[in-house]
Structure formats: structure tokens, C-alpha cells
Motif scaffolding. Structure first.
Motif, PDB file in Angstrom:
ATOM      1  N   HIS A   1     -13.379  -4.750  -6.738  1.00 29.45           N
ATOM      2  CA  HIS A   1     -14.535  -3.862  -6.604  1.00 29.45           C
ATOM      3  C   HIS A   1     -15.774  -4.470  -7.264  1.00 29.45           C
ATOM      4  O   HIS A   1     -16.889  -4.352  -6.733  1.00 29.45           O
TER       5      HIS A   1
ATOM      6  N   GLY B   1     -13.146   0.430  -0.704  1.00 28.49           N
ATOM      7  CA  GLY B   1     -13.246   1.483  -1.706  1.00 28.49           C
ATOM      8  C   GLY B   1     -14.398   1.279  -2.666  1.00 28.49           C
ATOM      9  O   GLY B   1     -14.781   2.215  -3.388  1.00 28.49           O
TER      10      GLY B   1
ATOM     11  N   PRO C   1       0.808  -1.225   0.000  1.00 30.57           N
ATOM     12  CA  PRO C   1       0.000   0.000   0.000  1.00 30.57           C
ATOM     13  C   PRO C   1       0.838   1.271   0.000  1.00 30.57           C
ATOM     14  O   PRO C   1       0.496   2.255  -0.659  1.00 30.57           O
TER      15      PRO C   1
ATOM     16  N   CYS D   1      -6.957  -4.099   1.685  1.00 36.04           N
ATOM     17  CA  CYS D   1      -6.628  -2.705   1.394  1.00 36.04           C
ATOM     18  C   CYS D   1      -7.595  -2.044   0.419  1.00 36.04           C
ATOM     19  O   CYS D   1      -7.642  -0.806   0.352  1.00 36.04           O
ATOM     20  N   THR D   2      -8.334  -2.819  -0.327  1.00 33.24           N
ATOM     21  CA  THR D   2      -9.089  -2.226  -1.439  1.00 33.24           C
ATOM     22  C   THR D   2     -10.600  -2.466  -1.390  1.00 33.24           C
ATOM     23  O   THR D   2     -11.331  -1.767  -2.098  1.00 33.24           O
ATOM     24  N   TRP D   3     -11.085  -3.402  -0.589  1.00 35.71           N
ATOM     25  CA  TRP D   3     -12.487  -3.786  -0.748  1.00 35.71           C
ATOM     26  C   TRP D   3     -13.447  -2.690  -0.302  1.00 35.71           C
ATOM     27  O   TRP D   3     -14.525  -2.528  -0.868  1.00 35.71           O
TER      28      TRP D   3
ATOM     29  N   GLU E   1      -2.208  -3.986 -11.390  1.00 38.46           N
ATOM     30  CA  GLU E   1      -2.801  -3.717 -10.080  1.00 38.46           C
ATOM     31  C   GLU E   1      -4.167  -3.056 -10.215  1.00 38.46           C
ATOM     32  O   GLU E   1      -5.090  -3.361  -9.453  1.00 38.46           O
TER      33      GLU E   1
ATOM     34  N   LEU F   1      -0.893   3.073  -9.008  1.00 44.11           N
ATOM     35  CA  LEU F   1      -1.156   1.684  -9.355  1.00 44.11           C
ATOM     36  C   LEU F   1      -0.745   1.400 -10.790  1.00 44.11           C
ATOM     37  O   LEU F   1      -0.977   2.212 -11.697  1.00 44.11           O
TER      38      LEU F   1
ATOM     39  N   VAL G   1      -7.641  -4.482  -8.706  1.00 51.32           N
ATOM     40  CA  VAL G   1      -8.503  -3.688  -7.828  1.00 51.32           C
ATOM     41  C   VAL G   1      -9.903  -3.575  -8.414  1.00 51.32           C
ATOM     42  O   VAL G   1     -10.917  -3.683  -7.698  1.00 51.32           O
TER      43      VAL G   1
END
Length: 586
Positions: free
Chosen positions: A415, A476, A395, A472-474, A407, A403, A411
Motif C-alpha cells: 500500500h 485496496g 486470499p 490481491c492487495t494493490w 502478511e 492476516l 500488505v
């Protein structure tokens, strides 16, 4: 002068004045007599009645007390007369009772909201009071005129709220019942088992079962609610002949191990294949419509079910390559029977073998815009894209340099998966505890999330850094979805019916159903909570400082009702005294 007990003449000016005795030893009865106010005083002892008279002070002037009795007339309305009689105990009782009632309402509202997900007061007002007040009923035909886009969205929402058979469901005897024996908990709800009974009657029975004794017994067995009665009926059917559906019932419910269930399914396979070949020959002599309801359709369902469960037994016993071969052969032999979702079993087995190229090939076939999606398809696609970058993902580094293309694709895939089913990440990240998956699932619901995470959590853990990238991304995803959920980003808006169905499918006794979107507290709960707290505070302050709070309450109420008093005085000055007296008597 008017004697005590005589009929007193009414006067409108008298109601705007009240008598006040300085020492409080006498009871005063003020009356108007010409331009004087006649005061009849009753002594506390046997002094009898005596009278004096005092002129009322003009408004704006300081009133003069009577020389003989120290009686003073002060301008005062009926509200002030009522407030002067109230004691601090009255305010304590009033505020305490209000706090108690509002507290009880708050407790009931909170319990109703936790159980049904809505406010009781709001539901009653919308369902019953709104039509009485002339509100428009949402179910009326006048509101039926919607645009084509809204109708399509509604139909899609209804289809996504359909309950599906779990393609990875466990064995009831060898797995679910063992859990019950160990923990004493029932992992399946009555609603879930009732749906399974309906599925069994649909797949394993036909209109001609009454012509064969064994099939007639099994037709009754699938309708039995008592498990022991079903098992006894299956044994009774096997005494007459080799019945494939009887072996299926024993393998599902009586077998206590997977190996025993596999043995019974192999016996069912022999009986099922012979019935399938016989009905296949008879099928050519019937029309297409009749074939769908004939023995051929039933025997086809039985054969596909047996082979699929045999492949699942091989997968559970560690013979994963054999399971993959059986599933591939089954999908080639019966390509049109997509109701069983065998490709999801195949994806899970291929992930166990870490054969990611074949997983991608299966996804390329079934991850199509024209086919219904599932959590297995969306999250498996995200796992494959995350696998390409997760081992080197950081991160801090991503925030500095941005990114990369790979990546960004990973991501976006995460999403997309989270938008389809937002309940899955908490189970994959072990933020919520897992339970045994139900026999039926609701797509995009908590039940589907449990079923997916129960079998696929190990595959995410096997890919290095995949769970870190997900963590780290979910979240968002929710910044991309319009709120409120009137529109979706990549899918249709999230259906509002998932919570109700999941509460029927999942054992809510020991599992807290995940709800999305998180419901805000209704207005009436917040209102009753504030009212309860405020009145409780007033009751406490009135009990501790009675005189001060009494003065404050009188001043507040007097100020609050000052406009009303002003209007009443104006009305009194306009209306004749006789009319006002008659209204007062009424």
C-alpha cells in the motif's frame, strides 16, 4: 365601417383576439369598430372587398361565428398566433440543427479533453469569463496568504514534479537506435533529448573549455541537435588529443553494441583519470566556490559518469558481480554525489544476484524519511516483505483466518508503494504493455513506473507468489487515500502536474499515458452528449409523427409561456392603447 386601405384605428383588445375563417377561402382583416369587430374579407377571385361585423365573445364563453362569413373571433396571444403558423417541418429542422450543433460541440470537447485533460468550455469560462464577471483570480495577491502547512505541501508538490535523470537509462546508440531501426518508431521525445543535452552541458563542460581546442569543440558538440554533427565533432576532438568527453559521446551515440560502448568507455576512463588527477592538484590553489565551477568539478562529474556507465555495461553483459563491486567502490569514493542515484543501479544488480540481505542493507541506508523516495526504493521494500509470505499466501485462507503479522506488514508495504506511485502495478501485472524507458523520469509519474517495471519485472516474477499478493492487495490502497487528493496517507498528496510532464517525456504516439487519479468526464461533455441525444430523438420522432409531435410541441410551449402571456395581458390592460401602439411601431 372602415374601408380597405384606410388607416385603421389601433385597439388594445384587438391584439388579444385573432380571426379564423372556417373554410379558409378568404383573407380576413379584423378591426375594432365601437363594440363590433369589423371583418374585411378579400375574396380569392375578383369579388372585391366586402365586410361583415361580429361581436367578440366574452372570456370564458364559446365564441359565435358570423352568419354571413362564418368568421369567428377566439381569444389568443401573440405567441399562440406564432405557434399556429409553424409546421412540422420547422420542428424537424429545429431539432435536427440543434442535434448537429451539439454533436459538433461534443466531438470538439471530447477531443480537447483527451488531448489536454480538461474541458475547453470550462477552461475558457474560468480563465476569461470569471474575471469579467467579478470572480476572484487565483493568481491574485489576495489569495497568497496561505497557512504554513499548505505552503509546505505546495513546495513538496513542486519538488516532486521535478524531472530527474533516469539512473537506469539505456544507451542511445546501442539500444534506443536499434529499436528505431527495427520498428521505425522513435522511443525518445524531443523534450527528453533536449533535457539530456542540457545535462551534458552541465556535467561535461566548464568555463575554461575555450582554452583547450578539444574541449572547445566538445562544448559546441553538446549543443548540436543533429546526431551526426555531434559524432563528427567528437572525432574531430579526438584527432587533437585524447578527450574523455569525446569518447563518452561516441560510446553513447555511435556504438551499436554494448561491447563496443564498453570499449570506448574504457578509453574514456584512461583519459578521464589523467584529467581528474591533474585538476585535483590544481584544485588546492582555488577557493571552494571557484572549485565548483572549475575543471575539477567537471572532471569529477566525467569520471563518475564513466565509471557508472562501465558498471552498467558489465551488468548488461552478464558480469553482475563485477558491476556490483564497481558500484560499491564508486559510492565509497564519491559519497556526496547522490545526483546520479547509483544506489538504484546497485539495488537492481543485487536483486539479479538474489542477494536479498545486501538489498535490505542498502534500503536501510537510503529508505530514510529525510531522503527523497523513488519507486525503486518503495517497491523493492515491498518485494522483500512480500517475499517472506508470498509463497504461502492464499486470499481464501486469509479471508477466513485473517492476516498474520508478516502478511499485514507485506500488505502495508505494498500500500505504501502504490500510494507513492500508483502506475507501477499495472505494468508489473502486465495489464499495460511496456515501452522503452525514457532518459528522464518524473517521480510518482507514469515515466518512473515504466522505468522501474522495465528492469524489475523479472525480479518480481522470480519471487514465487509476489505478483499474486500484489494483484490481491494493490487496489485496496485507494480506499485508504482521502478523496479528493487534498491529503495523503503516508506521503504528500499526489501531485497534479504528473500527466502534463509525462506527456512530454513519453511517446504518446504509440503509448497511452497512465493518468491518476482517473479524471471524471467534465460536466459540459455530459451535458452536450445528453443534449445531442435528446434533440436527435426529437428530430426522429417529429419526422416520423409530424402531427402528433406538432401538437405536443405547441401544447408544451403554450404551457411553458402561459405565465408570460398572463403577465402580458395584465400589462396590456393597464397601459394606454396609444402608448402600446407607439411601442409596437418602434
Amino acid at each position: 365601417m372602415i374601408r380597405p386601405g384606410a388607416k385603421r384605428a389601433p385597439c388594445q383588445r384587438l391584439r388579444s383576439w385573432s380571426g379564423r375563417r372556417m373554410d379558409g377561402d378568404y383573407r380576413a382583416l379584423p378591426e375594432i369598430h365601437s363594440q363590433k369587430v369589423v371583418i374585411w374579407l378579400e375574396a380569392p377571385a375578383d369579388e372585391g372587398w366586402r365586410s361583415c361585423s361580429v361581436s367578440p365573445a366574452e372570456p370564458g364563453r364559446q365564441p359565435e361565428p358570423c352568419v354571413c362569413c362564418s368568421y369567428t373571433l377566439v381569444p389568443c396571444g401573440s405567441l399562440s398566433m406564432f405557434l399556429n403558423t409553424l409546421t412540422p417541418k420547422f420542428y424537424v429542422a429545429l431539432t435536427g440543427t440543434s442535434s448537429l450543433i451539439s454533436g459538433l460541440i461534443l466531438i470538439f470537447e471530447w477531443w480537447y479533453f483527451r488531448k489536454y485533460g480538461t474541458s475547453f468550455i470550462e477552461q475558457v469560462s474560468v480563465s476569461h469569463l470569471r474575471p469579467l464577471l467579478g470572480g476572484v483570480d487565483s493568481s491574485s495577491p489576495s489569495n497568497a496568504s496561505t497557512s504554513n502547512g499548505e505552503a509546505d505541501s505546495s513546495r513538496q508538490s513542486v519538488s516532486e514534479c521535478k524531472v530527474w535523470r533516469n539512473p537506469l537509462n539505456l544507451f542511445r546508440g546501442a539500444e534506443y537506435n536499434r529499436y528505431t531501426w527495427v520498428t521505425g518508431r522513435e522511443p525518445l521525445t524531443y523534450y527528453d533529448m533536449n533535457l539530456s543535452a542540457q545535462d551534458h552541458q552541465t556535467f561535461f563542460t566548464c568555463d575554461s573549455d575555450h582554452l583547450r581546442p578539444a574541449d572547445a569543440i566538445m562544448q559546441k558538440a553538446w549543443r548540436e541537435r543533429n546526431p551526426q554533427a555531434r559524432i563528427s565533432a567528437a572525432h574531430e576532438a579526438l584527432e587533437l588529443e585524447d578527450c574523455a568527453t569525446a569518447y563518452i559521446l561516441l560510446a553513447e551515440e555511435e556504438a551499436t553494441t554494448i561491447m563496443e560502448a564498453e570499449r570506448l568507455f574504457k578509453q574514456a576512463l584512461k583519459a578521464g583519470e589523467s584529467c581528474y588527477r591533474r585538476s585535483q592538484q590544481l584544485q588546492h590553489h582555488s577557493t571552494q566556490y571557484e572549485a565548483q565551477h572549475s575543471e575539477y568539478g567537471r572532471d569529477t562529474n566525467v569520471l563518475v559518469y564513466i565509471k557508472r556507465r562501465l558498471a552498467m555495461c558489465s551488468r548488461k553483459l552478464g558480469r553482475t558481480r563485477e558491476a556490483v563491486k564497481m558500484m560499491r567502490d564508486l559510492m565509497k569514493e564519491f559519497p556526496l554525489l547522490s545526483m546520479f542515484n547509483i544506489h538504484e543501479n546497485l539495488l537492481e544488480s543485487l536483486l539479479e544476484l538474489q542477494n536479498y540481505a545486501d538489498v535490505q542493507a542498502v534500503l536501510a541506508k537510503y529508505d530514510d524519511i529525510s531522503l527523497p523516495k523513488s519507486a525503486t526504493i518503495c517497491y523493492t521494500a515491498a518485494l522483500l516483505k512480500a517475499r517472506a509470505v508470498s509463497d504461502k499466501f492464499s486470499p481464501e485462507a486469509a479471508s477466513r483466518r485473517g492476516l498474520s503479522t508478516a502478511e499485514m506488514n507485506a500488505v502495508e508495504a505494498i500500500h505504501r508503494a502504490v500510494e507513492f506511485n500508483p502506475h507501477v502495478p499495472k505494468y508489473l501485472l502486465e495489464m499495460k504493455s511496456l515501452i522503452l524507458p525514457p532518459e528522464h523520469i518524473l517521480k510518482r509519474g507514469d515515466s518512473e513506473a515504466i522505468a522501474y517495471a522495465f528492469f524489475h519485472l523479472q525480479h518480481w516474477k522470480r519471487v514465487e507468489g509476489a505478483l499474486n499478493l500484489l494483484h490481491c492487495t494493490w487496489e485496496g490502497t485507494f480506499r485508504m487515500i482521502p478523496y479528493p487528493l487534498e491529503k495523503g496517507h503516508l506521503f504528500y498528496p499526489y501531485p497534479i502536474c504528473t500527466e502534463t510532464a509525462d506527456r512530454e517525456l513519453l511517446p504518446t504516439v504509440f503509448h497511452e499515458v497512465s493518468v491518476y487519479p482517473k479524471k471524471e468526464l467534465p460536466f459540459f461533455i455530459l451535458f452536450t452528449a445528453g443534449l445531442c441525444s435528446f434533440t436527435a430523438m426529437l428530430a426522429l420522432l417529429t419526422h416520423q409523427f409530424p402531427e402528433l409531435m406538432g401538437v405536443f410541441a405547441k401544447a408544451f410551449l403554450s404551457t411553458l409561456f402561459a405565465p408570460l402571456n398572463f403577465i402580458m395581458e395584465k400589462v396590456e390592460s393597464i397601459l394606454p392603447s396609444s402608448l402600446w401602439h407607439q411601442l409596437t411601431r418602434i
